[in-house]
Write a protein that holds these residues in place. Structure first.
Motif, short mmCIF file in Angstrom:
data_model
loop_
_atom_site.label_atom_id
_atom_site.label_comp_id
_atom_site.label_asym_id
_atom_site.label_seq_id
_atom_site.Cartn_x
_atom_site.Cartn_y
_atom_site.Cartn_z
N TYR A 42 0.75 -1.21 0.06
CA TYR A 42 0.03 -0.04 -0.11
C TYR A 42 0.89 1.01 -0.04
O TYR A 42 0.32 2.24 -0.12
CB TYR A 42 -0.86 0.11 1.21
N THR A 43 1.98 1.35 -0.01
CA THR A 43 3.23 2.22 0.26
C THR A 43 3.44 2.59 -1.46
O THR A 43 4.30 3.49 -1.50
CB THR A 43 4.27 2.19 1.02
N SER A 44 3.10 1.73 -2.09
CA SER A 44 3.51 1.71 -3.57
C SER A 44 2.58 2.20 -4.44
O SER A 44 1.62 1.58 -4.48
CB SER A 44 4.15 0.34 -4.12
N ARG A 45 2.82 3.57 -4.98
CA ARG A 45 1.62 3.88 -5.97
C ARG A 45 1.51 3.19 -7.00
O ARG A 45 0.30 2.84 -7.78
CB ARG A 45 2.21 5.31 -6.26
N ASP A 46 2.55 2.38 -7.46
CA ASP A 46 2.29 1.68 -8.88
C ASP A 46 1.70 0.38 -8.49
O ASP A 46 0.70 -0.03 -9.15
CB ASP A 46 3.62 1.27 -9.33
N LEU A 51 -3.86 -2.29 -9.13
CA LEU A 51 -5.12 -2.96 -8.44
C LEU A 51 -6.34 -1.90 -8.79
O LEU A 51 -7.58 -2.43 -9.23
CB LEU A 51 -5.19 -3.10 -7.25
N ALA A 52 -6.16 -0.83 -8.82
CA ALA A 52 -7.45 0.28 -9.01
C ALA A 52 -7.60 0.24 -10.49
O ALA A 52 -9.02 0.29 -10.74
CB ALA A 52 -6.70 1.79 -8.55
N ASP A 53 -6.70 0.24 -11.36
CA ASP A 53 -7.09 0.18 -13.00
C ASP A 53 -7.66 -1.35 -13.20
O ASP A 53 -8.70 -1.12 -13.76
CB ASP A 53 -5.95 0.17 -13.60
N TRP A 54 -7.54 -2.28 -12.34
CA TRP A 54 -8.09 -3.48 -12.83
C TRP A 54 -9.51 -3.41 -12.24
O TRP A 54 -10.38 -3.94 -12.98
CB TRP A 54 -7.29 -4.58 -12.05
N PHE A 55 -9.78 -3.01 -10.94
CA PHE A 55 -11.16 -3.00 -10.35
C PHE A 55 -12.11 -2.15 -11.42
O PHE A 55 -13.12 -2.31 -11.35
CB PHE A 55 -10.98 -2.38 -8.88
N LEU A 104 -4.81 2.82 4.61
CA LEU A 104 -6.06 3.09 4.13
C LEU A 104 -6.37 4.31 3.24
O LEU A 104 -7.12 4.64 2.22
CB LEU A 104 -6.92 3.80 5.32
N GLU A 105 -4.99 4.96 2.98
CA GLU A 105 -4.96 5.75 1.78
C GLU A 105 -5.37 5.45 0.28
O GLU A 105 -5.51 5.94 -0.57
CB GLU A 105 -3.79 6.57 1.89
N ALA A 106 -5.06 4.08 0.40
CA ALA A 106 -5.39 3.17 -0.87
C ALA A 106 -6.88 3.47 -1.44
O ALA A 106 -7.08 3.38 -2.59
CB ALA A 106 -5.04 1.74 -0.68
N ALA A 107 -7.71 3.66 -0.36
CA ALA A 107 -9.00 4.15 -0.72
C ALA A 107 -9.31 5.29 -1.70
O ALA A 107 -10.40 5.68 -2.11
CB ALA A 107 -9.96 4.11 0.52
#
Length: 278
Positions: A42-46, A51-55, A104-107
């Motif tokens: 979750y510390t890696s923007r890449d 995962l965000a792109d896939w969802f 949680l910033e991944a949200a």
């Protein structure tokens, strides 16, 4: 009953779209992402954006995230202290809160609906001080999660502060109506029992961690491989005002043959959701 697969099953692998696709093929409608850095960094923007792109282009839902238990990539095996928001040392509590917020910033990119939080570790004791720390943590995390559209869920563990009775005390005392409960069926079975746990936590239950054991220790077995009565458990969950999501949370260390995993996932869901349907 929403069928959710916890990625805890793949904890010794990097979480990638292929594993999410496997979850969907095996009958899951959603996933709970387990925030362990060696698995989901979750510390890696890449990694987050992958995962965000896939969802964004698939129907599988990112239902929830399990908050990190350790801040390192080795689950504490190299000596890193656990994430513990009830620790007597204030610096450790702050570090724990910071690590959970970092995950949680991944949200901001992945549309998570829930965050599952552990209040402390197994050896923590129940006291007025631990209750105060729990209230502070849940208020703080709730305020951080709310603008991200995320609801905090607290989990019943196998520790004094997280018995069903003590969780209700914490939530009632703090008027934390916006905080729900993730009912862990395995933890309940190995402590006060599933029936008593469901009775006490009742309408607060939003999701249920589904796994089995023999009533002594936390084994995270496939449903049916332990001693939980799944027909009775399904009936108890069905009696709740709102049917909780069924989150299959299986140990990554069972060494299942990869080819057998999709069928085991389907059978695991069927143990609970199938019983609830009859």
């Amino acid at each position: 009953m929403l069928r959710v697969l916890s990625t805890h099953l793949f904890l010794n692998q990097r979480l990638h779209p292929g594993l999410l696709e496997l979850a969907g093929r095996a009958g899951a409608q959603a996933v709970e992402i387990f925030a362990a850095r060696q698995h989901f960094d979750y510390t890696s923007r890449d990694h987050v954006m992958e995962l965000a792109d896939w969802f964004r282009s698939n129907t599988l839902e990112p239902f929830s995230m399990h908050a990190p238990l350790f801040p390192d990539r080795e689950m504490g095996r190299a000596g890193a202290p656990g994430v513990n928001v009830l620790h007597p040392d204030k610096a450790r509590r702050i570090d724990g809160m910071d690590e959970i917020k970092r995950a949680l910033e991944a949200a901001e990119h992945i549309p998570l609906r829930h965050l599952v939080v552990h209040l402390g570790e197994r050896t923590d004791m129940w006291s007025p001080r631990s209750m105060e720390y729990a209230l502070t943590a849940l208020e703080h995390l709730g305020a951080f999660a709310r603008p991200l559209g995320v609801k905090v869920l607290v989990e019943n563990l196998m520790s004094e502060p997280t018995t069903p009775e003590h969780l209700v005390t914490i939530l009632d005392l703090g008027h934390l109506d916006s905080v729900g409960v993730c009912l862990d069926l395995g933890h309940a079975h190995a402590t006060v029992g599933i029936e008593e746990t469901v009775s006490k936590l009742g309408k607060r239950i939003v999701s249920a961690h589904v796994h089995d054991n023999h009533g002594v220790r936390d084994e995270h077995l496939w449903p049916g491989d332990g001693t939980i009565d799944w027909t009775k458990t399904a009936g108890l969950l069905q009696s709740l005002p709102t049917l909780p999501a069924a989150v299959l949370e299986i140990s990554y260390s069972l060494n299942d043959e990869p080819a057998s995993v999709p069928d085991k996932i389907r059978a695991g869901f069927e143990k609970l959701t199938g019983a609830a349907a009859h």
